[in-house]
Design an enzyme around this catalytic site. Sequence first.
Site, PDB file in Angstrom:
ATOM      1  N   CYS A  13      46.542  27.379  57.277  1.00  0.00           N
ATOM      2  CA  CYS A  13      46.775  26.187  56.270  1.00  0.00           C
ATOM      3  C   CYS A  13      47.807  26.601  55.324  1.00  0.00           C
ATOM      4  CB  CYS A  13      45.746  25.711  55.547  1.00  0.00           C
ATOM      5  SG  CYS A  13      46.296  24.410  54.151  1.00  0.00           S
ATOM      6  N   LYS A  26      33.730  20.575  60.158  1.00  0.00           N
ATOM      7  CA  LYS A  26      33.848  20.753  58.594  1.00  0.00           C
ATOM      8  C   LYS A  26      32.365  20.759  58.293  1.00  0.00           C
ATOM      9  CE  LYS A  26      38.128  18.297  58.170  1.00  0.00           C
ATOM     10  NZ  LYS A  26      38.719  17.090  57.376  1.00  0.00           N
TER      11      LYS A  26
END
Length: 223
Positions: free
Chosen positions: A10, A37
């Site tokens: 990211c 997640k």
Amino acid sequence: MLTLVSHHLCPYVQRASIALDEKGVRFELTYIDLKAKPDWFLKISPLGKVPLLQVPQQSGETVLFESSVIAEYVEESQAGPKLHPEDALERARHRGWMEFGSSILSDLWGFETAQDRETYEQKRQAVAGKLATMEAALGEGPYFAGTQFSLVDAVFAPIFRYFDLFDTLADHGIFDGLDRVGAWRKALAERPSVKAAVTPDYGERLMTFLREHDAYLLRAGQA
């Protein structure tokens, strides 16, 4: 201690990490898999995205989300070198260029995930055009604000990092004629905070990402 919740690829996490490092703030990193997640993450992340900054307090914990918010908090709350100009107008100008950097990341996502030549070329031109705009905005360097490292630099360093791999895959020409941008890219790559913002296997992970998305970029050098 502050905890930065992260994902290995990211770029928004990287800018938060760079800001923390530049301010000399000790922090821990917790990596998550965005494809799976964990429940604890979904409970504290309103948007289900990284980065998150977990800030311990006497009454518990406050969680900040969005990289620009985290960077601003770090700048305002932590000691260390200033990463924003003192002048309000100049500070606002810097924030504008930070947003401009985020728009490049949107185009860059399309560039790296394009599966056909037409989309690849559209996004290549979009990224090149915006970096040409940056070329006109840059001064003598080595950083965006001259000799002073700023949050604008923290935004653009992760953008340039992509091309450490992309340059080996295709002659994309995105940096052609952009001498100041090229020098800026080189200066940022040498910054310790920038180097430390990713794990040593970043390039391998990015290559895996490209393969998983059947990226045209992997074939562009053969076209």
